[in-house]
Scaffold this motif. Structure first.
Motif, PDB file in Angstrom:
ATOM      1  N   LEU A 122       0.825  -1.211   0.000  1.00  0.00           N
ATOM      2  CA  LEU A 122       0.000   0.000   0.000  1.00  0.00           C
ATOM      3  C   LEU A 122       0.860   1.262   0.000  1.00  0.00           C
ATOM      4  CD1 LEU A 122      -3.063   0.678   0.087  1.00  0.00           C
ATOM      5  CD2 LEU A 122      -2.784   1.077   2.541  1.00  0.00           C
ATOM      6  N   LYS A 123       0.545   2.157  -0.946  1.00  0.00           N
ATOM      7  CA  LYS A 123       1.279   3.418  -1.064  1.00  0.00           C
ATOM      8  C   LYS A 123       0.418   4.625  -0.688  1.00  0.00           C
ATOM      9  CE  LYS A 123       4.477   1.851  -4.648  1.00  0.00           C
ATOM     10  NZ  LYS A 123       5.013   2.089  -6.019  1.00  0.00           N
ATOM     11  N   GLN A 124      -0.898   4.521  -0.881  1.00  0.00           N
ATOM     12  CA  GLN A 124      -1.780   5.651  -0.608  1.00  0.00           C
ATOM     13  C   GLN A 124      -2.955   5.202   0.266  1.00  0.00           C
ATOM     14  OE1 GLN A 124      -3.001   7.874  -4.115  1.00  0.00           O
ATOM     15  NE2 GLN A 124      -1.166   7.215  -5.230  1.00  0.00           N
ATOM     16  N   LEU A 125      -3.110   5.853   1.411  1.00  0.00           N
ATOM     17  CA  LEU A 125      -4.249   5.608   2.290  1.00  0.00           C
ATOM     18  C   LEU A 125      -4.945   6.945   2.530  1.00  0.00           C
ATOM     19  CD1 LEU A 125      -5.953   3.773   4.059  1.00  0.00           C
ATOM     20  CD2 LEU A 125      -4.304   4.119   5.914  1.00  0.00           C
ATOM     21  N   ILE A 126      -6.143   7.071   1.992  1.00  0.00           N
ATOM     22  CA  ILE A 126      -6.851   8.350   2.016  1.00  0.00           C
ATOM     23  C   ILE A 126      -8.133   8.190   2.832  1.00  0.00           C
ATOM     24  CG2 ILE A 126      -7.849  10.184   0.605  1.00  0.00           C
ATOM     25  CD1 ILE A 126      -6.067   9.189  -1.692  1.00  0.00           C
ATOM     26  N   LEU A 127      -8.169   8.851   3.989  1.00  0.00           N
ATOM     27  CA  LEU A 127      -9.300   8.750   4.915  1.00  0.00           C
ATOM     28  C   LEU A 127      -9.965  10.115   5.111  1.00  0.00           C
ATOM     29  CD1 LEU A 127      -7.514   6.532   7.592  1.00  0.00           C
ATOM     30  CD2 LEU A 127      -8.868   5.788   5.624  1.00  0.00           C
ATOM     31  N   HIS A 128      -9.850  10.929   4.115  1.00  0.00           N
ATOM     32  CA  HIS A 128     -10.358  12.305   4.135  1.00  0.00           C
ATOM     33  C   HIS A 128     -11.868  12.330   4.411  1.00  0.00           C
ATOM     34  CE1 HIS A 128      -9.609  16.449   2.219  1.00  0.00           C
ATOM     35  NE2 HIS A 128     -10.824  16.472   2.707  1.00  0.00           N
ATOM     36  N   TRP A 129     -12.294  13.126   5.405  1.00  0.00           N
ATOM     37  CA  TRP A 129     -13.720  13.299   5.739  1.00  0.00           C
ATOM     38  C   TRP A 129     -14.408  11.973   6.089  1.00  0.00           C
ATOM     39  CZ3 TRP A 129     -15.789  17.760   7.026  1.00  0.00           C
ATOM     40  CH2 TRP A 129     -15.222  18.931   6.547  1.00  0.00           C
ATOM     41  N   THR A 130     -13.764  11.183   6.914  1.00  0.00           N
ATOM     42  CA  THR A 130     -14.418   9.990   7.468  1.00  0.00           C
ATOM     43  C   THR A 130     -14.672  10.236   8.952  1.00  0.00           C
ATOM     44  OG1 THR A 130     -12.315   8.929   8.038  1.00  0.00           O
ATOM     45  CG2 THR A 130     -13.203   8.489   5.843  1.00  0.00           C
ATOM     46  N   PHE A 131     -15.369   9.309   9.601  1.00  0.00           N
ATOM     47  CA  PHE A 131     -15.668   9.432  11.025  1.00  0.00           C
ATOM     48  C   PHE A 131     -14.696   8.602  11.860  1.00  0.00           C
ATOM     49  CE2 PHE A 131     -18.564   9.779  14.722  1.00  0.00           C
ATOM     50  CZ  PHE A 131     -18.860  11.121  14.598  1.00  0.00           C
ATOM     51  N   ILE A 132     -13.600   8.214  11.258  1.00  0.00           N
ATOM     52  CA  ILE A 132     -12.600   7.396  11.951  1.00  0.00           C
ATOM     53  C   ILE A 132     -11.938   8.225  13.050  1.00  0.00           C
ATOM     54  CG2 ILE A 132     -10.386   6.212  11.673  1.00  0.00           C
ATOM     55  CD1 ILE A 132     -11.303   5.439   8.869  1.00  0.00           C
ATOM     56  N   SER A 133     -11.926   7.700  14.270  1.00  0.00           N
ATOM     57  CA  SER A 133     -11.378   8.441  15.407  1.00  0.00           C
ATOM     58  C   SER A 133      -9.993   7.959  15.818  1.00  0.00           C
ATOM     59  CB  SER A 133     -12.330   8.340  16.609  1.00  0.00           C
ATOM     60  OG  SER A 133     -12.544   6.991  16.962  1.00  0.00           O
ATOM     61  N   SER A 134      -9.594   6.787  15.355  1.00  0.00           N
ATOM     62  CA  SER A 134      -8.254   6.277  15.676  1.00  0.00           C
ATOM     63  C   SER A 134      -7.798   5.341  14.573  1.00  0.00           C
ATOM     64  CB  SER A 134      -8.255   5.546  17.027  1.00  0.00           C
ATOM     65  OG  SER A 134      -9.106   4.413  16.981  1.00  0.00           O
ATOM     66  N   LEU A 135      -6.501   5.219  14.469  1.00  0.00           N
ATOM     67  CA  LEU A 135      -5.920   4.329  13.475  1.00  0.00           C
ATOM     68  C   LEU A 135      -5.480   3.032  14.153  1.00  0.00           C
ATOM     69  CD1 LEU A 135      -3.718   6.964  11.603  1.00  0.00           C
ATOM     70  CD2 LEU A 135      -5.879   5.992  10.816  1.00  0.00           C
ATOM     71  N   PRO A 136      -5.656   1.884  13.500  1.00  0.00           N
ATOM     72  CA  PRO A 136      -5.228   0.621  14.125  1.00  0.00           C
ATOM     73  C   PRO A 136      -3.706   0.596  14.271  1.00  0.00           C
ATOM     74  CG  PRO A 136      -5.847   0.278  11.824  1.00  0.00           C
ATOM     75  CD  PRO A 136      -6.253   1.673  12.162  1.00  0.00           C
ATOM     76  N   ASP A 137      -3.232  -0.034  15.324  1.00  0.00           N
ATOM     77  CA  ASP A 137      -1.787  -0.106  15.568  1.00  0.00           C
ATOM     78  C   ASP A 137      -1.056  -0.744  14.394  1.00  0.00           C
ATOM     79  OD1 ASP A 137      -2.130   1.060  18.015  1.00  0.00           O
ATOM     80  OD2 ASP A 137      -2.265  -0.857  19.100  1.00  0.00           O
ATOM     81  N   SER A 138      -1.725  -1.642  13.716  1.00  0.00           N
ATOM     82  CA  SER A 138      -1.077  -2.374  12.629  1.00  0.00           C
ATOM     83  C   SER A 138      -0.729  -1.496  11.433  1.00  0.00           C
ATOM     84  CB  SER A 138      -1.987  -3.512  12.159  1.00  0.00           C
ATOM     85  OG  SER A 138      -3.235  -2.972  11.692  1.00  0.00           O
ATOM     86  N   ILE A 139      -1.307  -0.307  11.389  1.00  0.00           N
ATOM     87  CA  ILE A 139      -1.102   0.549  10.220  1.00  0.00           C
ATOM     88  C   ILE A 139       0.354   0.969  10.080  1.00  0.00           C
ATOM     89  CG2 ILE A 139      -1.474   2.839  11.232  1.00  0.00           C
ATOM     90  CD1 ILE A 139      -3.280   3.448   8.844  1.00  0.00           C
ATOM     91  N   TRP A 140       1.079   0.962  11.193  1.00  0.00           N
ATOM     92  CA  TRP A 140       2.466   1.416  11.151  1.00  0.00           C
ATOM     93  C   TRP A 140       3.410   0.353  10.590  1.00  0.00           C
ATOM     94  CZ3 TRP A 140       1.132   6.007  11.278  1.00  0.00           C
ATOM     95  CH2 TRP A 140       0.097   6.436  12.114  1.00  0.00           C
ATOM     96  N   ALA A 141       2.814  -0.781  10.191  1.00  0.00           N
ATOM     97  CA  ALA A 141       3.605  -1.807   9.501  1.00  0.00           C
ATOM     98  C   ALA A 141       3.634  -1.578   7.993  1.00  0.00           C
ATOM     99  CB  ALA A 141       3.022  -3.190   9.796  1.00  0.00           C
ATOM    100  N   LEU A 142       2.975  -0.536   7.543  1.00  0.00           N
ATOM    101  CA  LEU A 142       2.879  -0.257   6.100  1.00  0.00           C
ATOM    102  C   LEU A 142       4.153   0.450   5.640  1.00  0.00           C
ATOM    103  CD1 LEU A 142      -0.838   0.974   5.994  1.00  0.00           C
ATOM    104  CD2 LEU A 142       0.058  -1.338   5.631  1.00  0.00           C
ATOM    105  N   GLN A 143       5.201  -0.324   5.455  1.00  0.00           N
ATOM    106  CA  GLN A 143       6.516   0.233   5.185  1.00  0.00           C
ATOM    107  C   GLN A 143       6.634   0.939   3.833  1.00  0.00           C
ATOM    108  OE1 GLN A 143       9.317   0.206   7.378  1.00  0.00           O
ATOM    109  NE2 GLN A 143       7.583  -0.190   8.718  1.00  0.00           N
ATOM    110  N   ASN A 144       5.719   0.662   2.913  1.00  0.00           N
ATOM    111  CA  ASN A 144       5.772   1.293   1.585  1.00  0.00           C
ATOM    112  C   ASN A 144       4.803   2.469   1.446  1.00  0.00           C
ATOM    113  OD1 ASN A 144       7.750  -0.321   0.044  1.00  0.00           O
ATOM    114  ND2 ASN A 144       6.336  -2.002   0.487  1.00  0.00           N
ATOM    115  N   LEU A 145       4.125   2.821   2.528  1.00  0.00           N
ATOM    116  CA  LEU A 145       3.145   3.897   2.455  1.00  0.00           C
ATOM    117  C   LEU A 145       3.829   5.229   2.144  1.00  0.00           C
ATOM    118  CD1 LEU A 145       0.047   4.146   2.846  1.00  0.00           C
ATOM    119  CD2 LEU A 145       0.522   5.020   5.148  1.00  0.00           C
ATOM    120  N   GLU A 146       3.313   5.924   1.128  1.00  0.00           N
ATOM    121  CA  GLU A 146       3.868   7.210   0.710  1.00  0.00           C
ATOM    122  C   GLU A 146       2.932   8.371   1.017  1.00  0.00           C
ATOM    123  OE1 GLU A 146       4.732   6.807  -3.426  1.00  0.00           O
ATOM    124  OE2 GLU A 146       6.408   5.404  -3.107  1.00  0.00           O
ATOM    125  N   ILE A 147       1.621   8.102   1.035  1.00  0.00           N
ATOM    126  CA  ILE A 147       0.633   9.162   1.283  1.00  0.00           C
ATOM    127  C   ILE A 147      -0.323   8.710   2.374  1.00  0.00           C
ATOM    128  CG2 ILE A 147      -1.239  10.552   0.312  1.00  0.00           C
ATOM    129  CD1 ILE A 147       0.056  10.248  -2.426  1.00  0.00           C
TER     130      ILE A 147
END
Length: 564
Positions: A122-147
């Motif tokens: 995954l390179k792009q994760l776009i959560l613009h204008w969502t009701f998400i209040s927290s990010l899962p801890d696992s998200i920081w394993a996305l070593q190729n994330l650029e955006i």
């Protein structure tokens, strides 16, 4: 249909009959309409095991995504604007090739499954204008994330582990409830763009480690009203926008590559940069590259020195009520636009004198509502100007204008003390002039401009004479309503005029001929006697054919012409 690889399908049938609908080779699919997760068509669509691109943007009936389990080869998944979407199926973790996940505008989406951390590509994760209040801890394993874009999500905290996203290039946390930036941000060595604009709860200083972000080019901290001050910023910055409570911004002195700087609503800011002499001493060996400087509502700033920014192309100073002086304008040889504007409060803008740069490139000059401005030095030397706007600068008495072949717009509206305008008759490219409310002007000398279309001289109550009007063949609109001292106008050469607004004046003489065939809108504030005279004049001077096109008559004129 068996070889179908690309499908954009709107207004799909419901109920859906999938017989003879072969999609096994499908690579790209875009669906739009009233699709839900229970749509019958999914039984056929899920046969597309080779699908790489799935766009379900604005499928507003979609509540779940259980169908995703069929698409393990997806590279792009767009769920933009799926307003009823409440959850993302955990099977998303099986998409080992997914590079882009766009959930913008999924208003009811409150969280992401932990399986998102399995999306190693995954390179792009776009959560613009969502009701998400927290990010899962696992998200920081996305070593190729650029955006990572969480703008306007309900997120309140960025964990320190954000520093694990070593390939991150763009981080957008603007309009969130985040109170501080984590220290872990200092390890994002590839980060180029960081926006925390409108983070109104951001109340702790920016971590000092931000200085180490040697790739950072864009930093936006505008409208962070609780931000106390700034730490030293990386010298790589090219764009910086700030709102904070600091009195000084000395930390900007090392930003020698900065191209654009915006200081917005810095209510406590008295000056920025080091003491001018120290700053100038530094700039001899490290010249500033700043091209755009915008300062808005910094109401405690009294002196602005721009002498060190010798590459400046645009300077905008707005609603900085206490600024008494702008120093160094005469050194800005590349300046193209100078915009000064004040609020309309009685205490607005303390500037009394402007010394304009002798700059061959200056195209736009504005000094709007500068009620204390008495003198503008150097205006007559600016031969490249295309627009002048000093509307509302009520203390200006005289203007000596430059000879500019490119001047198009001239606005001195409500300059109530303005008595004399010298050089206006030389502007042959002028397209519009507004002197409305200039109650002290007695005479107006117009240029012979082939492109002049609009003249607004409304409420110039002491205006007696308009010279050169009869040469304006392209003039379309003229408003001289309220010009009660005007004795005569000659519109004989105004063959393109469409609209004419006249004053309440029984003594006004109107000279013209049959060239004004396009005049279809006349607004007259005349008395009945004056209106009858006006009607009689047009009957004699322009003839009956004109009234075949005359559509709008005001001020009793229609009554006078009735039956003619």
């Amino acid at each position: 249909m068996k070889e179908l690889k690309w499908l954009h399908w709107e207004y799909h049938p419901s109920p859906f009959d999938g017989n003879n609908f072969h999609v096994k080779e499908l690579r790209v699919l875009k669906l739009w309409g009233e699709i839900s997760d229970k749509w019958q068509g999914w039984s056929s669509i899920t046969m597309a095991k080779k699908l790489k691109y799935l766009n379900l943007a604005n499928c507003r009936s979609l509540e779940g995504t259980s169908f995703l389990s069929a698409f393990e080869n997806l590279e792009v998944l767009i769920l933009h604007g799926c307003e009823e979407l409440k959850q993302i199926d955990s099977s998303i973790g099986n998409m080992r090739s997914l590079e882009c996940l766009d959930l913008t505008g999924c208003d009811l989406l409150e969280g992401l499954p932990a399986e998102v951390g399995k999306l190693k590509t995954l390179k792009q994760l776009i959560l613009h204008w969502t009701f998400i209040s927290s990010l899962p801890d696992s998200i920081w394993a996305l070593q190729n994330l650029e955006i990572l874009d969480i703008q306007a999500a309900q997120i309140e905290n960025l964990p320190e582990s954000v520093g694990a996203l070593h390939n991150l290039i763009i981080l957008n946390i603007s309009q969130t409830n985040i109170k501080k930036l984590p220290n872990g941000i200092r390890t994002l060595r590839k980060l180029q763009y960081l926006s925390a604009a409108n983070c109104e709860k951001l109340e702790e200083e920016i971590p000092e480690g931000i200085y180490n972000l040697s790739s950072l080019h864009h930093l936006d901290l505008s409208f962070c009203y609780k931000l106390p001050s700034l730490s030293v910023l990386p010298s790589s910055l090219k764009y910086l926008s700030i709102t904070c409570k600091s009195r000084r911004l000395s930390s900007l002195s090392n930003l020698t590559h900065l191209k654009k700087l915006r200081l917005l609503d810095c209510e406590s800011l008295e000056c920025f940069g080091e003491h001018p002499s120290a700053l100038l001493e530094k700039s001899v060996n490290t010249p500033f590259e700043l091209e755009i400087l915008i300062i808005v509502r910094c109401r405690r700033m009294e002196t602005l020195d721009v002498s060190q920014f010798n590459h400046l192309r645009r300077l905008q100073v707005e609603d900085c009520d206490k600024v008494l002086e702008i120093r160094g304008l005469n050194k800005l040889e590349y300046l193209e636009s100078l915009e000064i504007a004040a609020s309309k409060s009685p205490k607005a803008c303390s500037i009394e004198r402007l010394d304009l740069p002798m700059c061959k490139k200056l195209r736009i000059f504005e000094a709007k509502s500068c009620i204390n401005l008495i003198e503008i030095q150097g205006l007559d030397k600016l031969g490249s100007l295309e627009g002048i706007d000093i509307s509302g600068s009520t203390s200006i008495v005289k203007l000596d204008l430059p000879k500019s072949k490119d001047m198009k717009i001239f606005n001195v509206k409500d300059c109530v003390r303005l008595v004399e305008i010298q050089g206006l008759d030389r502007w042959e490219s002028l397209k519009g002039i507004d002197i409305s409310g200039c109650t002290s002007i007695i005479r107006l000398d117009l240029p012979k401009s082939e492109g002049m279309k609009i003249i607004n001289a409304k409420n110039c109550k002491n205006l007696v004479e308009i010279q050169g009007l009869n040469r304006l063949e392209s003039l379309e609109e003229m408003d001289i309503s309220g010009c009660e001292s005007l004795e005569e106008i000659d519109i004989s050469g105004c063959s393109s005029i469409v609209r004419l607004s006249l004053p309440k004046s029984d003594g006004l003489k109107i000279l013209g001929d049959t060239n004004c065939q396009k005049l279809v809108n006349i607004q007259a504030q005349n008395s009945l006697q004056r209106t009858e005279h006006f009607a009689k004049y047009f009957i004699q001077g322009l003839g009956r054919p004109m009234f075949e096109d005359l559509r709008e008559l005001y001020g009793g004129l229609y009554k006078s012409l009735y039956g003619v």
